[in-house]
Scaffold this motif. Structure first.
Motif, PDB file in Angstrom:
ATOM      1  N   LEU A 363       3.110  -2.478  -6.739  1.00 19.24           N
ATOM      2  CA  LEU A 363       2.240  -3.244  -5.837  1.00 19.24           C
ATOM      3  C   LEU A 363       2.927  -4.519  -5.364  1.00 19.24           C
ATOM      4  O   LEU A 363       2.810  -4.903  -4.199  1.00 19.24           O
ATOM      5  CB  LEU A 363       0.930  -3.585  -6.543  1.00 19.24           C
ATOM      6  CG  LEU A 363       0.004  -2.409  -6.888  1.00 19.24           C
ATOM      7  CD1 LEU A 363      -1.213  -2.910  -7.654  1.00 19.24           C
ATOM      8  CD2 LEU A 363      -0.427  -1.678  -5.625  1.00 19.24           C
ATOM      9  N   ALA A 364       3.640  -5.183  -6.264  1.00 20.10           N
ATOM     10  CA  ALA A 364       4.359  -6.398  -5.883  1.00 20.10           C
ATOM     11  C   ALA A 364       5.421  -6.097  -4.835  1.00 20.10           C
ATOM     12  O   ALA A 364       5.607  -6.859  -3.880  1.00 20.10           O
ATOM     13  CB  ALA A 364       4.985  -7.046  -7.114  1.00 20.10           C
ATOM     14  N   ARG A 367       3.737  -5.554  -1.501  1.00 18.31           N
ATOM     15  CA  ARG A 367       3.286  -6.826  -0.956  1.00 18.31           C
ATOM     16  C   ARG A 367       4.468  -7.588  -0.335  1.00 18.31           C
ATOM     17  O   ARG A 367       4.357  -8.170   0.746  1.00 18.31           O
ATOM     18  CB  ARG A 367       2.641  -7.669  -2.053  1.00 18.31           C
ATOM     19  CG  ARG A 367       2.060  -8.993  -1.547  1.00 18.31           C
ATOM     20  CD  ARG A 367       1.542  -9.827  -2.702  1.00 18.31           C
ATOM     21  NE  ARG A 367       0.546  -9.118  -3.477  1.00 18.31           N
ATOM     22  CZ  ARG A 367      -0.743  -9.058  -3.152  1.00 18.31           C
ATOM     23  NH1 ARG A 367      -1.167  -9.692  -2.060  1.00 18.31           N
ATOM     24  NH2 ARG A 367      -1.601  -8.400  -3.900  1.00 18.31           N
ATOM     25  N   GLU A 368       5.603  -7.585  -1.017  1.00 23.00           N
ATOM     26  CA  GLU A 368       6.790  -8.285  -0.503  1.00 23.00           C
ATOM     27  C   GLU A 368       7.237  -7.695   0.824  1.00 23.00           C
ATOM     28  O   GLU A 368       7.585  -8.426   1.762  1.00 23.00           O
ATOM     29  CB  GLU A 368       7.916  -8.212  -1.525  1.00 23.00           C
ATOM     30  CG  GLU A 368       7.674  -9.069  -2.764  1.00 23.00           C
ATOM     31  CD  GLU A 368       8.742  -8.861  -3.811  1.00 23.00           C
ATOM     32  OE1 GLU A 368       9.649  -8.029  -3.575  1.00 23.00           O
ATOM     33  OE2 GLU A 368       8.675  -9.527  -4.864  1.00 23.00           O
ATOM     34  N   ALA A 370       5.427  -6.194   3.080  1.00 19.99           N
ATOM     35  CA  ALA A 370       4.474  -6.552   4.134  1.00 19.99           C
ATOM     36  C   ALA A 370       4.607  -8.020   4.523  1.00 19.99           C
ATOM     37  O   ALA A 370       4.650  -8.364   5.713  1.00 19.99           O
ATOM     38  CB  ALA A 370       3.053  -6.249   3.669  1.00 19.99           C
ATOM     39  N   VAL A 371       4.693  -8.897   3.535  1.00 15.00           N
ATOM     40  CA  VAL A 371       4.743 -10.337   3.810  1.00 15.00           C
ATOM     41  C   VAL A 371       6.028 -10.711   4.524  1.00 15.00           C
ATOM     42  O   VAL A 371       6.035 -11.564   5.422  1.00 15.00           O
ATOM     43  CB  VAL A 371       4.588 -11.132   2.495  1.00 15.00           C
ATOM     44  CG1 VAL A 371       4.840 -12.614   2.732  1.00 15.00           C
ATOM     45  CG2 VAL A 371       3.200 -10.920   1.914  1.00 15.00           C
ATOM     46  N   THR A 376      -0.055  -8.588   6.163  1.00 16.34           N
ATOM     47  CA  THR A 376      -0.956  -8.842   5.048  1.00 16.34           C
ATOM     48  C   THR A 376      -1.014  -7.602   4.165  1.00 16.34           C
ATOM     49  O   THR A 376      -0.798  -6.469   4.629  1.00 16.34           O
ATOM     50  CB  THR A 376      -2.366  -9.202   5.532  1.00 16.34           C
ATOM     51  OG1 THR A 376      -2.881  -8.115   6.331  1.00 16.34           O
ATOM     52  CG2 THR A 376      -2.330 -10.463   6.380  1.00 16.34           C
ATOM     53  N   PHE A 377      -1.357  -7.814   2.888  1.00 17.44           N
ATOM     54  CA  PHE A 377      -1.403  -6.710   1.919  1.00 17.44           C
ATOM     55  C   PHE A 377      -2.617  -6.914   1.021  1.00 17.44           C
ATOM     56  O   PHE A 377      -2.901  -8.030   0.581  1.00 17.44           O
ATOM     57  CB  PHE A 377      -0.123  -6.679   1.087  1.00 17.44           C
ATOM     58  CG  PHE A 377      -0.151  -5.655  -0.020  1.00 17.44           C
ATOM     59  CD1 PHE A 377       0.235  -4.351   0.220  1.00 17.44           C
ATOM     60  CD2 PHE A 377      -0.584  -6.004  -1.294  1.00 17.44           C
ATOM     61  CE1 PHE A 377       0.201  -3.409  -0.793  1.00 17.44           C
ATOM     62  CE2 PHE A 377      -0.613  -5.068  -2.311  1.00 17.44           C
ATOM     63  CZ  PHE A 377      -0.217  -3.761  -2.061  1.00 17.44           C
ATOM     64  N   ALA A 378      -3.314  -5.820   0.752  1.00 21.58           N
ATOM     65  CA  ALA A 378      -4.439  -5.863  -0.175  1.00 21.58           C
ATOM     66  C   ALA A 378      -4.503  -4.535  -0.918  1.00 21.58           C
ATOM     67  O   ALA A 378      -4.290  -3.466  -0.332  1.00 21.58           O
ATOM     68  CB  ALA A 378      -5.753  -6.121   0.560  1.00 21.58           C
ATOM     69  N   VAL A 388      -5.109   0.932  -0.878  1.00 20.98           N
ATOM     70  CA  VAL A 388      -4.030   0.020  -0.514  1.00 20.98           C
ATOM     71  C   VAL A 388      -4.097  -0.147   0.994  1.00 20.98           C
ATOM     72  O   VAL A 388      -4.042   0.848   1.740  1.00 20.98           O
ATOM     73  CB  VAL A 388      -2.652   0.572  -0.935  1.00 20.98           C
ATOM     74  CG1 VAL A 388      -1.536  -0.313  -0.389  1.00 20.98           C
ATOM     75  CG2 VAL A 388      -2.549   0.676  -2.447  1.00 20.98           C
ATOM     76  N   VAL A 390      -2.625  -2.345   4.384  1.00 20.42           N
ATOM     77  CA  VAL A 390      -1.551  -3.181   4.911  1.00 20.42           C
ATOM     78  C   VAL A 390      -1.726  -3.319   6.408  1.00 20.42           C
ATOM     79  O   VAL A 390      -2.069  -2.355   7.082  1.00 20.42           O
ATOM     80  CB  VAL A 390      -0.159  -2.590   4.586  1.00 20.42           C
ATOM     81  CG1 VAL A 390       0.944  -3.467   5.152  1.00 20.42           C
ATOM     82  CG2 VAL A 390       0.018  -2.410   3.082  1.00 20.42           C
TER      83      VAL A 390
END
Length: 398
Positions: A363-364, A367-368, A370-371, A376-378, A388, A390
């Motif tokens: 997940l990390a 997130r990286e 996407a950012v 954004t990531f959720a 999930v 994005v």
């Protein structure tokens, strides 16, 4: 010489060069006009005398483009002014702006020759008509020479300071470029080291796994187990072989991208080819529904990020979730790409037992990705599901 436009930094807010030329021209016209109006000799000058003042000021408008011509014309105007019998206005005052301009534009020789010529002609003429030599040579000549010399020195100092600023700016730019190249070289060296390590370690391990799975599959032919057991074993071995082969292809693609200077894979992953990313879920018996709606060609970095996010999400579902269905949806709208991977297991992945690794790191990593692309990531549980989601802008990544 053409005027240079405003440059970046503090000089960008300064007025255009022509503004200074206009102000200098007005100043020359006013000063010379005041000397004419003073009429220290009582000759009662007419309106034509002031035309010389206007002409000397007007020459300042082209002083940057034609510095030598302006100096010569100014000298000629001063001489012709006196030849016409108009009242004295001195020599240095009407000529100072012209020789200053020539020196400022790097025409030192022309400025010095023009000044010296006018001083010599003026002195000789005044002596020839019988003016007092002590006054002409001992008093007025040094003053005129000093004023013209100061104007030339001032113009040359401005030119030197301008060139120094330009050289300093160029040096600073070169230093920035040098540091940037060095940083790129260090980054490239690190990427090459990572590429070698991936190729030598993970590549070797994948080769060993593929080799032994093939050996096991060949040896299964002599196995005396039931047909059902043999079929299940063969299917599992085939999954291992296929997965190892795909992983090895991904590894080669990653190593190739690391070895490239721009870091973009030669054959980028495509969002329209998500079948290989969701295949592990299908092989595990899950029902996978994939829907992709992308109207415009996406940048390679964006497509790679979406593919990897879907791939990692599917891996998490297979390894950690008690799911039976997975919905993968990729939609492009309003300049963004929205990605959702939803499975029907409401529990958090890390709450499920797993054999190796953690979903948290996966997940990390998503997130990286996407950012880094401005998105954004959720990820989290929803009613009777785990999702999930994005959203990444298309323009930011182009």
């Amino acid at each position: 010489m053409m005027d240079e436009g405003p440059v970046a930094g503090g000089e960008a807010s300064q007025p255009a060069p022509w503004v200074f030329d206009v102000l200098l021209g007005i100043g020359v016209t006013l000063v010379v006009s005041l000397f004419i109006a003073a009429d220290i000799e009582g000759s009662d000058p007419d309106v034509w005398a002031y035309l010389w003042a206007v002409g000397l000021g007007g020459l300042m408008l082209v002083r940057r483009r034609y510095p030598v011509l302006v100096a010569v014309l100014s000298a000629g105007a001063v001489i012709s002014y006196y030849a016409a019998g108009y009242p004295a206005i001195g020599v240095a005052v009407p000529l100072a702006a012209a020789v200053f301009s020539a020196a400022e534009q790097g025409r030192m020789t022309a400025a010095i020759i023009t000044s010296a010529s006018v001083l010599v002609i003026s002195t000789v003429y005044r002596l020839a008509i019988g003016q007092v030599a002590a006054v002409v040579v001992g008093y007025e000549l040094p003053g005129h020479a000093l004023l013209l010399g100061a104007a030339i020195a001032f113009g040359d100092s401005l030119r030197a300071r301008r060139e120094l600023r330009k050289q300093s700016s160029e040096i600073a730019k070169l230093l920035v470029e040098r540091y940037a190249r060095e940083a790129e070289q260090r980054a490239m060296a690190e990427r090459l080291a990572i590429a070698r390590e991936l190729h030598d370690s993970i590549g070797h391990a994948l080769t060993v796994v593929a080799l032994h799975s093939q050996i096991a599959e060949e040896a299964l032919g002599a196995d005396e187990g039931s047909d059902a057991e043999a079929g299940a074993i063969r299917e599992s071995l085939q999954v291992i072989t296929d997965t190892t082969s795909r992983t090895f292809e991904d590894l080669r693609r990653t190593v190739a991208s690391l070895r490239r200077e721009d870091g973009v894979p030669r054959v980028p992953l495509r969002v329209t080819d998500l079948e290989s990313a969701v295949r592990p879920a299908k092989q595990a018996g899950l029902e996978v529904r994939t829907h992709v709606s992308v109207q415009s060609p996406l940048p390679p970095m964006l497509e790679t990020a979406i593919y990897r996010i879907v791939q990692e999400s599917i891996t998490n579902v297979v390894r950690h979730a008690d799911a039976s269905t997975v919905d993968v949806d990729v939609q492009e709208s309003d300049g963004r790409v929205d990605v959702s991977i939803v499975n029907d297991s409401p529990s958090l992945p890390e709450q499920r037992p797993h054999r190796a690794g953690t979903a948290g790191s996966g997940l990390a990593g998503m997130r990286e990705r996407a950012v880094l692309l401005g998105g954004t990531f959720a990820a989290g549980p929803e009613p009777a599901a785990f999702a999930v989601r994005v959203s990444i802008p298309v323009e930011v990544t182009k």
